[in-house]
Design a protein around this motif. Structure first.
Motif, PDB file in Angstrom:
ATOM      1  N   GLN A   1       0.839  -1.195   0.000  1.00  0.00           N
ATOM      2  CA  GLN A   1       0.000   0.000   0.000  1.00  0.00           C
ATOM      3  C   GLN A   1       0.879   1.250   0.000  1.00  0.00           C
ATOM      4  O   GLN A   1       1.762   1.385   0.845  1.00  0.00           O
ATOM      5  CB  GLN A   1      -0.901  -0.012   1.248  1.00  0.00           C
ATOM      6  CG  GLN A   1      -1.757   1.218   1.418  1.00  0.00           C
ATOM      7  CD  GLN A   1      -2.787   1.375   0.302  1.00  0.00           C
ATOM      8  OE1 GLN A   1      -3.417   0.402  -0.099  1.00  0.00           O
ATOM      9  NE2 GLN A   1      -2.921   2.585  -0.217  1.00  0.00           N
TER      10      GLN A   1
ATOM     11  N   THR B   1       8.066  -1.320   5.974  1.00  0.00           N
ATOM     12  CA  THR B   1       7.695   0.012   5.529  1.00  0.00           C
ATOM     13  C   THR B   1       8.940   0.737   5.060  1.00  0.00           C
ATOM     14  O   THR B   1      10.036   0.535   5.581  1.00  0.00           O
ATOM     15  CB  THR B   1       6.939   0.800   6.620  1.00  0.00           C
ATOM     16  OG1 THR B   1       6.368   1.959   6.030  1.00  0.00           O
ATOM     17  CG2 THR B   1       7.842   1.206   7.764  1.00  0.00           C
TER      18      THR B   1
ATOM     19  N   ILE C   1      -2.859   6.886  10.175  1.00  0.00           N
ATOM     20  CA  ILE C   1      -2.559   6.529   8.778  1.00  0.00           C
ATOM     21  C   ILE C   1      -2.329   5.031   8.651  1.00  0.00           C
ATOM     22  O   ILE C   1      -2.838   4.381   7.741  1.00  0.00           O
ATOM     23  CB  ILE C   1      -1.315   7.299   8.278  1.00  0.00           C
ATOM     24  CG1 ILE C   1      -1.706   8.740   8.002  1.00  0.00           C
ATOM     25  CG2 ILE C   1      -0.748   6.673   7.023  1.00  0.00           C
ATOM     26  CD1 ILE C   1      -0.599   9.569   7.435  1.00  0.00           C
TER      27      ILE C   1
ATOM     28  N   SER D   1      -4.600   2.592   6.457  1.00  0.00           N
ATOM     29  CA  SER D   1      -4.023   1.858   5.339  1.00  0.00           C
ATOM     30  C   SER D   1      -4.468   0.402   5.357  1.00  0.00           C
ATOM     31  O   SER D   1      -4.460  -0.273   4.340  1.00  0.00           O
ATOM     32  CB  SER D   1      -2.505   1.934   5.381  1.00  0.00           C
ATOM     33  OG  SER D   1      -2.012   1.109   6.403  1.00  0.00           O
TER      34      SER D   1
ATOM     35  N   SER E   1      -8.588   3.767   1.482  1.00  0.00           N
ATOM     36  CA  SER E   1      -7.139   3.725   1.619  1.00  0.00           C
ATOM     37  C   SER E   1      -6.502   5.020   1.146  1.00  0.00           C
ATOM     38  O   SER E   1      -7.131   5.905   0.613  1.00  0.00           O
ATOM     39  CB  SER E   1      -6.577   2.564   0.827  1.00  0.00           C
ATOM     40  OG  SER E   1      -6.558   2.904  -0.533  1.00  0.00           O
TER      41      SER E   1
ATOM     42  N   ILE F   1       1.209   4.822   1.068  1.00  0.00           N
ATOM     43  CA  ILE F   1       0.563   5.621   2.105  1.00  0.00           C
ATOM     44  C   ILE F   1       0.490   7.078   1.658  1.00  0.00           C
ATOM     45  O   ILE F   1      -0.555   7.711   1.701  1.00  0.00           O
ATOM     46  CB  ILE F   1       1.341   5.535   3.435  1.00  0.00           C
ATOM     47  CG1 ILE F   1       1.546   4.071   3.839  1.00  0.00           C
ATOM     48  CG2 ILE F   1       0.632   6.317   4.540  1.00  0.00           C
ATOM     49  CD1 ILE F   1       0.281   3.286   4.044  1.00  0.00           C
TER      50      ILE F   1
END
Lengths: 434, 171, 74
Positions: free
Chosen positions: A236, A294, C11, C15, C22, A238
């Motif tokens: 994903q 991340t 956040i 997510s 999202s 962000i």
């Protein structure tokens, strides 16, 4: 002048175009590097443990990006391993003698020392290739195989990965499958589980030993195992600086998971070794892993943090934190500190020794690698991009494993001995990318 | 208007992205929105090019297919400029140096505009990088392509030629 | 500082919801994400070498992606 525009805009554009054309002469030679489709990553690595194993490894990875954005990668890995490795037996206040895996020779371990088998010398060749094909705009499929061969080991594998981009590529779902077949042909044959290690006598062992013929330390044949891995992931984006990945992995191992070179000491109530037997591990293992990573783009660098939790039916739970912090020193160089912390609990069949008075368990291993331990790595990497676009980097790291006592007693003579010695290693690496 | 709390702003951005997802198709068959074009030689407007067939390309230095599109766009510019056709490439890099480095290695023989704020791609609801739009001589958006596929170069060229011929026959 | 933490954790939580709730960026805002060093598998050769070392020295391996096979034990 090829362009013919009308009026003042045309004149202005012509001027701009001329300026750009002027640039083109000066930089025509770099033209090809932008579109270069073959890229090579090479590395050599040295891994050396204090008084134990050392490993030299070389990697060449070639990647070709095609005009339809498909990517072909082929990777060759060569490594050679030498040195001593803990055989699983406990230290003793007296000299100990062990048989080498071939069964035709022996080695001695000094009083108080952790028994190390110094027989190991192996060379491994691995070839892996993969093809990634984008299709239907938002899908990617990857297929790959790998073959690896060493003196006593052979591994063959195939894998596939399917990825789907969603929401303007802000979310990517992936699902992968990998099947690995490993075959092991141990030096001197596969030992009978939990059978005694025959130790040839110091003198004229040849005659004595070859005459032996019983289930004592009987070794024969080879064995194999299969590993089925499944991996499901979500990536994903962000924001402009941050992206995240979460993976769930399921791994099912079926077959011979025992290390044929590892043994256990059988001790009496005073901690004195009475016998040495080969280890035995379950013939299956099911593992779940949860991986989170991340990455965050700084103005002058990148933060990369990952955490992995894994748990399996051998009762080994592990936690791994891995972080790399890249700081760009200039437009063409960076330093990157690396910190990794690892912790695992012991397998349910792990025990540092067997008691002579107790019944033999079905499964047992004294291999510290399936025992309780913590480990950490600290390292630093420095990289530089050259004028011609090539890149080189050096990496130096220190790795230390600290095996822990998972609650076992140290009776009699074992009380004063170090049964859980730390393993310390240095890692040196040089990379070149072109 | 008072500043919205950050989280609310963040959420509204998410919703905005959602809204664009629902209309993810690139614009077509409507007047091409006019956008300012900041070029090396000064400020222009897309509307200034009315009367020409325009291949409007959104690109960035970090976009790999964009590298492949440049030689082809140069070829198109050289081949059809004297028939009233032009490529206009809008760069969306936030850092101008990166765009300049790209252009140094991959020189453009057509007009290049710089839009580090991303206003033009937002107006065009660009679905990916690169995206290109074909605008006819009357200023109508006629076609849009997301990505640049080397295998489709012949098709892209046919589309350009068709609009040029349409312009020529209308005169 | 505290506010920043809350911000980050919100956040992170959002997510996980996926789909339209999202987060993300517009296609032309990927300049930083497109950098080689921002790829999840950046420094793939290093990761492969590390995997090989830790695979042979520790009881757990994998999780990130598929690693090649082989024992290379001890």
């Amino acid at each position: 002048m090829q362009l013919s525009h009308k009026g003042s805009i045309a004149a202005a554009l012509a001027g701009a175009t001329c300026a750009l054309l002027g640039q083109s002469q000066a930089h025509a030679e770099t033209d090809s590097s932008v579109l270069k489709d073959w890229k090579f990553d090479t590395a050599i690595l040295y891994y050396g443990e204090t008084d134990r194993v050392s490993l030299a490894e070389g990697v060449v990875s070639a990647t070709k990006t095609n005009s339809d954005d498909s990517i072909f990668n082929v990777k060759l890995v060569l490594d050679t391993l030498t040195g001593a490795s803990a055989n699983g037996a406990v230290a003793q206040p007296t000299v100990q003698t062990f048989s080498r895996p071939s069964g035709k020779d022996s080695y001695q371990v000094a009083a108080g020392d952790t028994p190390l088998d110094d027989t190991f010398h192996d060379t491994r060749v691995q070839v892996a290739a993969s093809w990634m094909q984008p299709f239907a705009d938002t899908w990617r499929g990857t297929a790959g195989f790998n073959v690896s061969r060493e003196y006593d080991y052979m591994s063959l594998g195939v894998n596939g990965l399917l990825e789907k981009d969603l929401f303007q590529r802000n979310t990517t779902l992936s699902a992968g499958l990998s099947y690995q077949f490993d075959s092991i042909d141990p030096v001197g044959g596969k030992p009978t589980p939990l059978s005694s290690m025959m130790v040839p006598a110091d003198d004229d062992y040849d005659d004595e030993f070859e005459g032996e013929d019983d289930d004592h330390g009987a070794k024969n044949g080879s064995d194999d195992k299969t590993t089925l891995d499944m991996l499901f992931g979500v990536t994903q984006v962000i924001n402009r600086r941050m992206l995240m990945q979460f993976n769930y992995g399921l791994s099912i191992v079926d077959g011979y998971t025992t290390d044929p070179y590892k043994v256990l000491s059988v001790i009496n109530t005073n901690g004195v070794t009475q016998d040495i037997v080969y280890e035995n591990r379950p013939d299956s293992r099911t593992k779940h892993s949860f991986f989170w990573q991340t990455k965050y783009a700084l103005d002058n660098g990148v933060v990369d943090v990952s955490y992995r939790y894994a748990t399996d039916d051998w009762e080994i739970d592990s936690h791994t934190i891995d972080s790399r912090l890249r700081f760009n020193l200039s437009g063409n160089s960076y330093i990157q500190p690396h910190i990794r912390y690892y912790q695992q609990s012991a397998a349910d069949f792990y025990q540092p020794y067997l008691n002579q008075s107790a019944d033999l368990p079905m499964y047992a291993s004294a291999d510290y690698r399936v025992g309780e331990m913590t480990a950490y790595t600290v390292g630093l990497k420095y990289g530089r991009t050259l004028e011609n676009g090539h890149e080189w980097a050096v990496r130096a790291e220190y790795y230390q494993q600290d095996p822990k006592n998972a609650g076992f007693e140290q009776p009699g003579v074992l009380a004063d001995l170090d049964l859980y010695p730390s393993v310390k290693a240095v890692i040196l690496q040089f990379n070149y990318h072109f | 208007m008072r500043h919205l709390p950050r989280i609310a702003r963040r959420l509204s951005l998410s919703l905005a992205i959602c809204a664009t997802l629902l209309t993810a198709d690139a614009l077509a068959n409507q007047p091409a929105p006019d956008v300012p074009l900041a070029m090396a030689d000064g400020q222009h407007q897309l509307a200034d090019y009315r009367g020409q067939v325009v291949y409007l390309d959104f690109w960035a230095s970090w976009c790999k297919p964009c590298q492949r599109s440049f030689p082809w766009m140069n070829a198109m510019q050289n081949k059809y400029a004297d028939r009233g056709f032009t490529v206009i490439a809008i760069n969306v890099d936030t850092e101008r140096e990166l765009a300049d480095a790209f252009l140094a290695a991959m020189p453009a023989e057509f007009p290049v505009a710089f839009d580090p704020q991303g206003n033009a791609p937002a107006l065009y609801r660009v679905p990916g990088m690169p995206t290109s739009y074909l605008i006819d001589h009357t200023g109508q958006l006629r076609l849009a392509h997301q990505g640049f596929h080397v295998q489709k170069q012949a098709q892209y060229e046919q589309e350009i030629v068709a609009l040029i011929e349409e312009m020529e026959s209308s005169k | 500082m505290k506010r920043k933490l809350v911000y980050v954790s919100v956040i992170v939580a959002l997510s996980q919801l996926g789909g339209c709730a999202s987060l993300g960026v517009q296609p032309w805002e990927r300049d930083l994400l497109a950098k080689d060093e921002m790829a999840l598998g950046a420094e793939g050769v290093d990761l492969g070498l590390d995997d090989h070392i830790y695979f042979s020295k520790e009881a757990t391996s994998g999780g990130r992606s598929f690693a090649g096979g082989g024992c290379g034990c001890n």
